[in-house]
Design an enzyme around this catalytic site. Structure first.
Site, PDB file in Angstrom:
ATOM      1  CB  SER A 135      -0.591   0.098   1.492  1.00 53.80           C
ATOM      2  OG  SER A 135      -1.492   1.299   1.568  1.00 53.80           O
ATOM      3  CE1 TYR A 148      -4.202  -1.909   4.923  1.00 51.48           C
ATOM      4  CE2 TYR A 148      -3.332   1.200   4.381  1.00 51.48           C
ATOM      5  CZ  TYR A 148      -3.643  -0.856   3.933  1.00 51.48           C
ATOM      6  OH  TYR A 148      -4.321  -0.979   2.410  1.00 51.48           O
ATOM      7  CE  LYS A 152      -1.571  -3.412   3.693  1.00 52.02           C
ATOM      8  NZ  LYS A 152      -1.667  -4.575   2.593  1.00 52.02           N
TER       9      LYS A 152
HETATM   10  N1  LIG Z   1      -8.780  -0.319  -1.432  1.00 47.38           N
HETATM   11  C1  LIG Z   1      -8.075   0.065  -0.753  1.00 47.38           C
HETATM   12  O1  LIG Z   1      -8.013   1.119  -1.281  1.00 47.38           O
HETATM   13  C2  LIG Z   1      -6.396  -0.438  -0.491  1.00 47.38           C
HETATM   14  C3  LIG Z   1      -5.381   1.020  -1.052  1.00 47.38           C
HETATM   15  C4  LIG Z   1      -4.427   0.138  -1.206  1.00 47.38           C
HETATM   16  C5  LIG Z   1      -3.290  -0.773  -0.648  1.00 47.38           C
HETATM   17  N2  LIG Z   1      -4.332  -1.925  -0.460  1.00 47.38           N
HETATM   18  C6  LIG Z   1      -4.587  -3.496   0.123  1.00 47.38           C
HETATM   19  O2  LIG Z   1      -4.375  -4.550  -1.539  1.00 47.38           O
HETATM   20  C7  LIG Z   1      -5.312  -5.488  -0.700  1.00 47.38           C
HETATM   21  C8  LIG Z   1      -6.635  -6.141  -0.637  1.00 47.38           C
HETATM   22  O3  LIG Z   1      -7.529  -4.634  -0.500  1.00 47.38           O
HETATM   23  P1  LIG Z   1      -8.885  -4.637  -1.599  1.00 47.38           P
HETATM   24  O4  LIG Z   1      -8.470  -2.849  -1.250  1.00 47.38           O
HETATM   25  O5  LIG Z   1      -9.269  -5.095  -2.457  1.00 47.38           O
HETATM   26  O6  LIG Z   1      -9.735  -5.559   0.243  1.00 47.38           O
HETATM   27  P2  LIG Z   1     -10.842  -5.537  -0.423  1.00 47.38           P
HETATM   28  O7  LIG Z   1     -11.061  -6.075   0.835  1.00 47.38           O
HETATM   29  O8  LIG Z   1     -11.729  -5.238  -1.411  1.00 47.38           O
HETATM   30  O9  LIG Z   1     -10.057  -7.847  -0.681  1.00 47.38           O
HETATM   31  C9  LIG Z   1     -10.015  -8.518  -0.069  1.00 47.38           C
HETATM   32  C10 LIG Z   1     -10.079  -9.943  -0.186  1.00 47.38           C
HETATM   33  O10 LIG Z   1      -9.055 -10.180   0.841  1.00 47.38           O
HETATM   34  C11 LIG Z   1      -9.779 -11.619   1.781  1.00 47.38           C
HETATM   35  N3  LIG Z   1      -8.892 -11.930   2.926  1.00 47.38           N
HETATM   36  C12 LIG Z   1      -9.189 -10.786   3.976  1.00 47.38           C
HETATM   37  N4  LIG Z   1      -8.147 -11.302   4.773  1.00 47.38           N
HETATM   38  C13 LIG Z   1      -8.163 -12.932   4.086  1.00 47.38           C
HETATM   39  C14 LIG Z   1      -7.196 -13.850   4.900  1.00 47.38           C
HETATM   40  N5  LIG Z   1      -6.375 -13.913   6.162  1.00 47.38           N
HETATM   41  N6  LIG Z   1      -6.911 -15.068   3.662  1.00 47.38           N
HETATM   42  C15 LIG Z   1      -7.583 -15.006   2.741  1.00 47.38           C
HETATM   43  N7  LIG Z   1      -8.120 -13.514   2.340  1.00 47.38           N
HETATM   44  C16 LIG Z   1      -8.651 -13.142   3.067  1.00 47.38           C
HETATM   45  C17 LIG Z   1     -11.253 -10.679   1.670  1.00 47.38           C
HETATM   46  O11 LIG Z   1     -11.949 -12.259   2.057  1.00 47.38           O
HETATM   47  C18 LIG Z   1     -11.925 -10.193   0.535  1.00 47.38           C
HETATM   48  O12 LIG Z   1     -12.029 -11.085  -0.608  1.00 47.38           O
HETATM   49  C19 LIG Z   1      -4.805  -5.314   1.048  1.00 47.38           C
HETATM   50  O13 LIG Z   1      -3.841  -5.815   1.211  1.00 47.38           O
HETATM   51  C20 LIG Z   1      -4.727  -4.138   1.174  1.00 47.38           C
HETATM   52  O14 LIG Z   1      -4.028  -3.839   2.017  1.00 47.38           O
HETATM   53  C21 LIG Z   1      -5.841  -1.243  -0.753  1.00 47.38           C
END
Ligand SMILES: NC(=O)c1ccc[n+]([C@@H]2O[C@H](COP(=O)([O-])OP(=O)(O)OC[C@H]3O[C@@H](n4cnc5c(N)ncnc54)[C@H](O)[C@@H]3O)[C@@H](O)[C@H]2O)c1
Length: 260
Positions: A135, A148, A152
């Site tokens: 992130s 977080y 991260k």
């Molecule tokens: N959405 C944002 O703004 C954003 C920004 C920067 C980084 N990220 C990172 O991107 C990645 C994906 O996030 P997203 O936005 O798609 O989130 P999301 O919540 O939409 O999807 C995450 C998925 O991971 C699954 N999950 C959660 N914990 C888990 C575990 N222990 N084992 C297996 N699956 C698990 C959830 O069920 C969900 O389907 C994360 O690492 C998040 O930190 C997201």
């Protein structure tokens, strides 16, 4: 995507960025193993893309071993492992220990477990590529979410360490560092300063998947779907006091809004 990434595993691929990457890789002809804690979500995405659902917890070493074993048993190996599962834990130092522990397990140890399971096979075989979804919070910080931000940063630290240690041995590690992306993580229940910050300039998960595919054609360590993050990261490094002053100004804006 290059044909060399024809056998792909994506964790947390039942929704959001992981599902968008899984769909994009499958559209390019890859066979994709779809992991998610939410079994129904994993099965839904796998059915849609002709992939293989392997539900499980990316923060459980046993589940990650099973996931990697399945990739070798069913696909004959794994060229690209996307360690994408992550959770947004809001709060300050006062967040409960249990919340800190879960953030540590999911946002950091999941990557350690993936590396433990993959490295022996990759080092003995044809090598491989690990894409760690970190992130921009791992390069900068995310106001309102101490667990977080901290976890991260640790995820980025581990990815850097892996890259520096194994780059000459056929292992390529890349770190995906988006700012806000329109997924359940950002739009889900509850509002917070963190979500307000993420919403500004948010991308769609499909945009992020597109950036990832382009970045996989090269080897750059940092993958930045929001290009401005490179400039923020540079400012933070060259003048940390000024950068922190700017961040604190944003925090004071949140404090004032909360008090009014
Ligand atoms: N959405 C944002 O703004 C954003 C920004 C920067 C980084 N990220 C990172 O991107 C990645 C994906 O996030 P997203 O936005 O798609 O989130 P999301 O919540 O939409 O999807 C995450 C998925 O991971 C699954 N999950 C959660 N914990 C888990 C575990 N222990 N084992 C297996 N699956 C698990 C959830 O069920 C969900 O389907 C994360 O690492 C998040 O930190 C997201």
């Amino acid at each position: 995507m290059s044909a060399r990434f024809s056998r792909v595993v994506v964790t947390g691929a039942g929704g959001g960025i992981g599902a968008a990457m899984a769909r994009r890789f499958a559209a390019d002809g890859a066979r994709v193993v779809v992991n998610d804690l939410d079994a129904a979500a994993a099965q839904r995405v796998a059915a849609e893309i002709g992939g293989l659902a392997v539900p499980g917890d990316a923060a459980s070493e046993a589940d990650v071993r099973r996931l990697v074993d399945t990739a070798w048993a069913e696909l004959g190996g794994c060229d690209l492992f996307c360690a994408n599962a992550g959770i947004l834990t809001a709060g300050s130092a006062d967040a409960p220990d249990a919340a800190w522990d879960t953030a540590w397990q999911v946002n950091v140890m999941s990557h350690v477990y993936a590396a433990r399971a993959l490295l022996p096979r990759w080092l003995d075989g044809e090598g491989g590529r690990l894409l760690v979804t970190v992130s921009a919070a791992g390069l900068l910080t995310l106001l309102g979410s101490a667990p977080y931000s901290v976890t991260k940063h640790a995820a980025l630290g581990f990815a850097e360490w892996l890259r520096a240690t194994y780059a000459h041995r056929g292992i390529t590690v890349q770190a995906l560092c988006p700012q806000g992306v329109n997924t359940a993580m950002m739009t889900g229940d509850g509002q917070s300063a963190s979500k307000t910050l993420l919403a500004a300039g948010a991308l769609e998960p499909e945009d992020v998947a597109e950036t990832v595919v382009k970045a996989l054609a090269g080897d750059s360590f940092l993958i930045l779907p929001h290009p401005e993050v490179a400039e923020f990261y540079q400012r933070r490094a060259t003048d940390p006091d000024r950068w922190l002053g700017g961040m604190n100004k944003i925090q004071r804006g949140f404090d004032a809004a909360a008090a009014s």
